[in-house]
Design a protein around this motif. Structure first.
Motif, PDB file in Angstrom:
ATOM      1  N   SER A 146       9.147   1.962 -57.015  1.00 36.94           N
ATOM      2  CA  SER A 146       8.711   3.009 -56.100  1.00 36.94           C
ATOM      3  C   SER A 146       9.388   2.816 -54.743  1.00 36.94           C
ATOM      4  O   SER A 146       9.449   1.691 -54.240  1.00 36.94           O
ATOM      5  N   VAL A 147       9.897   3.905 -54.183  1.00 30.06           N
ATOM      6  CA  VAL A 147      10.579   3.881 -52.891  1.00 30.06           C
ATOM      7  C   VAL A 147       9.952   4.962 -52.009  1.00 30.06           C
ATOM      8  O   VAL A 147       9.908   6.135 -52.384  1.00 30.06           O
ATOM      9  N   GLU A 148       9.459   4.556 -50.842  1.00 28.77           N
ATOM     10  CA  GLU A 148       8.853   5.516 -49.915  1.00 28.77           C
ATOM     11  C   GLU A 148       9.900   6.082 -48.966  1.00 28.77           C
ATOM     12  O   GLU A 148      10.873   5.410 -48.624  1.00 28.77           O
ATOM     13  N   PHE A 149       9.659   7.327 -48.528  1.00 22.32           N
ATOM     14  CA  PHE A 149      10.555   7.967 -47.567  1.00 22.32           C
ATOM     15  C   PHE A 149       9.815   9.048 -46.793  1.00 22.32           C
ATOM     16  O   PHE A 149       8.772   9.535 -47.227  1.00 22.32           O
ATOM     17  N   THR A 150      10.372   9.390 -45.646  1.00 19.98           N
ATOM     18  CA  THR A 150       9.890  10.493 -44.824  1.00 19.98           C
ATOM     19  C   THR A 150      11.113  11.248 -44.318  1.00 19.98           C
ATOM     20  O   THR A 150      12.101  10.627 -43.937  1.00 19.98           O
ATOM     21  N   SER A 178       9.119   7.472 -57.617  1.00 22.29           N
ATOM     22  CA  SER A 178       8.795   6.445 -58.605  1.00 22.29           C
ATOM     23  C   SER A 178       9.744   6.581 -59.781  1.00 22.29           C
ATOM     24  O   SER A 178      10.007   7.694 -60.245  1.00 22.29           O
ATOM     25  N   LEU A 179      10.249   5.455 -60.237  1.00 23.63           N
ATOM     26  CA  LEU A 179      11.189   5.416 -61.364  1.00 23.63           C
ATOM     27  C   LEU A 179      10.628   4.519 -62.452  1.00 23.63           C
ATOM     28  O   LEU A 179      10.100   3.448 -62.162  1.00 23.63           O
ATOM     29  N   GLN A 180      10.762   4.956 -63.687  1.00 26.10           N
ATOM     30  CA  GLN A 180      10.382   4.122 -64.819  1.00 26.10           C
ATOM     31  C   GLN A 180      11.469   4.221 -65.873  1.00 26.10           C
ATOM     32  O   GLN A 180      11.741   5.306 -66.395  1.00 26.10           O
ATOM     33  N   ALA A 181      12.095   3.088 -66.152  1.00 19.82           N
ATOM     34  CA  ALA A 181      13.147   3.051 -67.163  1.00 19.82           C
ATOM     35  C   ALA A 181      12.503   3.130 -68.542  1.00 19.82           C
ATOM     36  O   ALA A 181      11.650   2.314 -68.881  1.00 19.82           O
ATOM     37  N   SER A 202       9.420  10.605 -60.624  1.00 22.05           N
ATOM     38  CA  SER A 202       8.356  11.423 -60.053  1.00 22.05           C
ATOM     39  C   SER A 202       8.415  11.269 -58.543  1.00 22.05           C
ATOM     40  O   SER A 202       8.682  10.183 -58.034  1.00 22.05           O
ATOM     41  N   ILE A 203       8.167  12.371 -57.840  1.00 23.94           N
ATOM     42  CA  ILE A 203       8.033  12.329 -56.384  1.00 23.94           C
ATOM     43  C   ILE A 203       6.609  12.741 -56.067  1.00 23.94           C
ATOM     44  O   ILE A 203       6.140  13.780 -56.557  1.00 23.94           O
ATOM     45  N   GLU A 204       5.929  11.928 -55.258  1.00 24.22           N
ATOM     46  CA  GLU A 204       4.542  12.206 -54.897  1.00 24.22           C
ATOM     47  C   GLU A 204       4.356  12.078 -53.400  1.00 24.22           C
ATOM     48  O   GLU A 204       5.080  11.338 -52.736  1.00 24.22           O
ATOM     49  N   SER A 205       3.367  12.815 -52.887  1.00 21.48           N
ATOM     50  CA  SER A 205       2.994  12.726 -51.485  1.00 21.48           C
ATOM     51  C   SER A 205       1.489  12.944 -51.386  1.00 21.48           C
ATOM     52  O   SER A 205       0.967  13.930 -51.921  1.00 21.48           O
ATOM     53  N   GLN A 206       0.816  12.030 -50.741  1.00 22.69           N
ATOM     54  CA  GLN A 206      -0.623  12.131 -50.505  1.00 22.69           C
ATOM     55  C   GLN A 206      -1.394  12.410 -51.796  1.00 22.69           C
ATOM     56  O   GLN A 206      -2.299  13.236 -51.836  1.00 22.69           O
ATOM     57  N   GLY A 207      -1.012  11.735 -52.868  1.00 16.54           N
ATOM     58  CA  GLY A 207      -1.698  11.884 -54.140  1.00 16.54           C
ATOM     59  C   GLY A 207      -1.353  13.140 -54.924  1.00 16.54           C
ATOM     60  O   GLY A 207      -1.937  13.396 -55.968  1.00 16.54           O
ATOM     61  N   THR A 208      -0.388  13.911 -54.436  1.00 19.36           N
ATOM     62  CA  THR A 208       0.024  15.154 -55.098  1.00 19.36           C
ATOM     63  C   THR A 208       1.428  15.001 -55.653  1.00 19.36           C
ATOM     64  O   THR A 208       2.327  14.555 -54.945  1.00 19.36           O
TER      65      THR A 208
END
Length: 104
Positions: free
Chosen positions: A9-13, A74-77, A86-92
């Motif tokens: 998982s990698v966070e960004f803004t 988020s990445l899953q091999a 998947s890209i998520e923000s604030q649980g969405t």
């Protein structure tokens, strides 16, 4: 970057002044889907050295991301050459899809 059980998982803004938000849309800016995919690409390149994306499959944009909102890729091999993202923000969930990888 965080890693657990082969998930990464990698966070960004994205700042409101970032050029990608120009014109998307005045007064109610959003981060364009194409730009979000560059964040997926960056995460994959960093997580899987020696690999590149050969194609994207089943990409879905489910919600919008606004500038200044914290998001994560988020990445899953699943196999050596298949990554679920998947890209998520604030649980969405914002976007999801599959990346087919190839060796450089």
């Amino acid at each position: 970057m965080t890693e657990s059980d082969s998930a990464i998982s990698v966070e960004f803004t994205i700042g409101e002044a970032h050029p990608c938000t120009s014109g998307h849309f005045p007064g109610m800016p959003i981060v364009p889907g194409a730009f979000l995919l560059t964040k997926v690409e960056d995460a994959i390149i960093n997580a899987f050295p020696g690999k590149t994306i050969s194609s994207l499959k089943k990409v879905k944009f489910l919600n919008i991301l606004r500038p200044e909102e914290l998001a994560s890729v988020s990445l899953q091999a699943k196999t050596e050459n298949l990554v679920i993202f998947s890209i998520e923000s604030q649980g969405t969930q914002i976007a999801s899809g599959r990346a087919v990888l190839a060796s450089l």
